[in-house]
Design an enzyme around this catalytic site. Structure first.
Site, PDB file in Angstrom:
ATOM      1  N   MET A   1       1.951  -3.085  17.821  1.00 49.34           N
ATOM      2  CA  MET A   1       3.362  -2.827  18.137  1.00 49.34           C
ATOM      3  C   MET A   1       3.996  -1.807  17.185  1.00 49.34           C
ATOM      4  SD  MET A   1       3.577  -4.632  20.759  1.00 49.34           S
ATOM      5  CE  MET A   1       5.320  -4.718  21.118  1.00 49.34           C
ATOM      6  N   ARG A   2       3.280  -0.729  16.923  1.00 46.20           N
ATOM      7  CA  ARG A   2       3.774   0.281  16.011  1.00 46.20           C
ATOM      8  C   ARG A   2       3.396   1.668  16.512  1.00 46.20           C
ATOM      9  NH1 ARG A   2       5.779  -1.159  11.354  1.00 46.20           N
ATOM     10  NH2 ARG A   2       5.647  -3.406  11.560  1.00 46.20           N
TER      11      ARG A   2
ATOM     12  N   HIS B   1      -1.505   0.103  28.026  1.00 44.86           N
ATOM     13  CA  HIS B   1      -0.078  -0.163  28.271  1.00 44.86           C
ATOM     14  C   HIS B   1       0.047  -0.874  29.620  1.00 44.86           C
ATOM     15  CE1 HIS B   1       4.211   0.507  27.768  1.00 44.86           C
ATOM     16  NE2 HIS B   1       4.258   0.828  29.045  1.00 44.86           N
TER      17      HIS B   1
ATOM     18  N   ILE C   1       1.944   5.206  16.040  1.00 42.99           N
ATOM     19  CA  ILE C   1       0.982   5.791  15.106  1.00 42.99           C
ATOM     20  C   ILE C   1       1.587   7.063  14.500  1.00 42.99           C
ATOM     21  CG2 ILE C   1      -1.309   6.863  14.931  1.00 42.99           C
ATOM     22  CD1 ILE C   1      -1.482   3.866  15.342  1.00 42.99           C
TER      23      ILE C   1
ATOM     24  N   GLY D   1      -4.340 -10.764  20.904  1.00 41.92           N
ATOM     25  CA  GLY D   1      -5.689 -10.217  20.717  1.00 41.92           C
ATOM     26  C   GLY D   1      -6.669 -10.456  21.848  1.00 41.92           C
ATOM     27  N   SER D   2      -6.167 -10.731  23.055  1.00 42.71           N
ATOM     28  CA  SER D   2      -7.137 -10.957  24.140  1.00 42.71           C
ATOM     29  C   SER D   2      -7.885  -9.670  24.479  1.00 42.71           C
ATOM     30  CB  SER D   2      -6.450 -11.548  25.385  1.00 42.71           C
ATOM     31  OG  SER D   2      -5.616 -10.616  26.008  1.00 42.71           O
ATOM     32  N   ASN D   3      -7.224  -8.528  24.358  1.00 44.94           N
ATOM     33  CA  ASN D   3      -7.933  -7.261  24.606  1.00 44.94           C
ATOM     34  C   ASN D   3      -8.946  -6.971  23.509  1.00 44.94           C
ATOM     35  OD1 ASN D   3      -6.957  -5.638  27.084  1.00 44.94           O
ATOM     36  ND2 ASN D   3      -5.093  -6.555  26.224  1.00 44.94           N
TER      37      ASN D   3
HETATM   38  C1  GRF Z   1      -1.256  -6.041  26.525  1.00 40.72           C
HETATM   39  O1  GRF Z   1      -0.552  -6.397  27.679  1.00 40.72           O
HETATM   40  C2  GRF Z   1      -1.222  -4.553  26.327  1.00 40.72           C
HETATM   41  O2  GRF Z   1      -1.121  -3.833  27.518  1.00 40.72           O
HETATM   42  C3  GRF Z   1       0.022  -4.347  25.515  1.00 40.72           C
HETATM   43  O3  GRF Z   1       0.082  -5.469  24.681  1.00 40.72           O
HETATM   44  C4  GRF Z   1      -0.582  -6.561  25.276  1.00 40.72           C
HETATM   45  C5  GRF Z   1      -1.577  -7.089  24.289  1.00 40.72           C
HETATM   46  O4  GRF Z   1      -2.174  -8.282  24.723  1.00 40.72           O
HETATM   47  N1  GRF Z   1      -0.014  -3.087  24.834  1.00 40.72           N
HETATM   48  P1  GRF Z   1      -3.321  -8.967  23.862  1.00 40.72           P
HETATM   49  O5  GRF Z   1      -2.773  -9.128  22.453  1.00 40.72           O
HETATM   50  O6  GRF Z   1      -4.508  -8.056  23.880  1.00 40.72           O
HETATM   51  O7  GRF Z   1      -3.591 -10.281  24.502  1.00 40.72           O
END
Ligand code: GRF
Length: 190
Positions: A92-93, A111, A95, A14-16
């Site tokens: 990880m699914r 991505h 849509i 969840g860092s993003n």
């Molecule tokens: C990221 O590298 C994103 O590009 C990929 O999954 C990862 C998620 O990282 N789709 P985080 O959970 O947001 O840290």
């Protein structure tokens, strides 16, 4: 212009998610994250959401008979929260039709490769194994293809080392900048 309402879908760290919330809170992005959705109850993103005070939906896909069934459940929550844009961030699914139809042109994904190279799972591992010297990240619209929707933003990351942890740290740092930038490009269009 009023703030647009975003839901972030994540399966893991969840860092993003956190970077998007921060960009909204700091006014870098004129939007509000009103919902966090995870298909992995207890994933670290749930702690981040709790800290940020973002409402959360945790569900187990196996509790539903089909993707259409759990996406319909999600859709009712998204509508209730008046969500206007969905940002996938390590969700990880694939849509399915229910969400793609309801949110056509309003679902984004990030991505960790320069698409169209290295689609699918473990893009960083694929790129390392291939021996590329320029890695990267892509934010794109989600359609029914795998990592194939129209590209919104990309950044290249030159790297000639072999340390995966270092590389992933660089990729994440870049993701946290480019995802809010890509959202800013899309907001006026939705
Ligand atoms: C990221 O590298 C994103 O590009 C990929 O999954 C990862 C998620 O990282 N789709 P985080 O959970 O947001 O840290």
């Amino acid at each position: 212009m009023s703030k647009k309402r975003i839901a972030v879908f994540a399966s893991g760290n969840g860092s993003n998610f956190e970077a998007i919330v921060k960009a909204c809170v700091e006014g870098v992005v004129n939007a509000e994250v009103v919902l966090c959705v995870t298909d992995r109850p207890g994933a670290y993103v749930t702690e981040r959401a709790a800290r940020a005070g973002v409402p959360m939906i945790e569900f187990r896909p196996k509790d539903y008979s089909s993707k259409a069934e759990f996406e319909s459940m999600l859709l009712s929550h998204l509508r209730e929260k008046k969500v206007e844009l969905i940002c996938l961030a390590g969700y990880m699914r694939i849509i399915g039709e229910v969400l793609l139809e309801a949110y056509a042109g309003r679902i984004l994904n990030i991505h960790p490769s320069l698409l169209p190279a290295f689609k699918g799972a473990d893009a960083v591992g694929q790129a390392l194994a291939y021996g590329v010297k320029v890695f990267g990240v892509t934010v794109h619209y989600v359609d029914s293809s795998l990592d194939g929707g129209k590209i919104i933003a990309q950044a290249a990351i030159p790297y000639e080392g072999t340390d995966r942890d270092d590389l992933e740290a660089m990729i994440h740092a870049r993701e946290h900048i480019i995802y809010p930038e890509a959202i800013n490009k899309v907001l006026p269009l939705i």
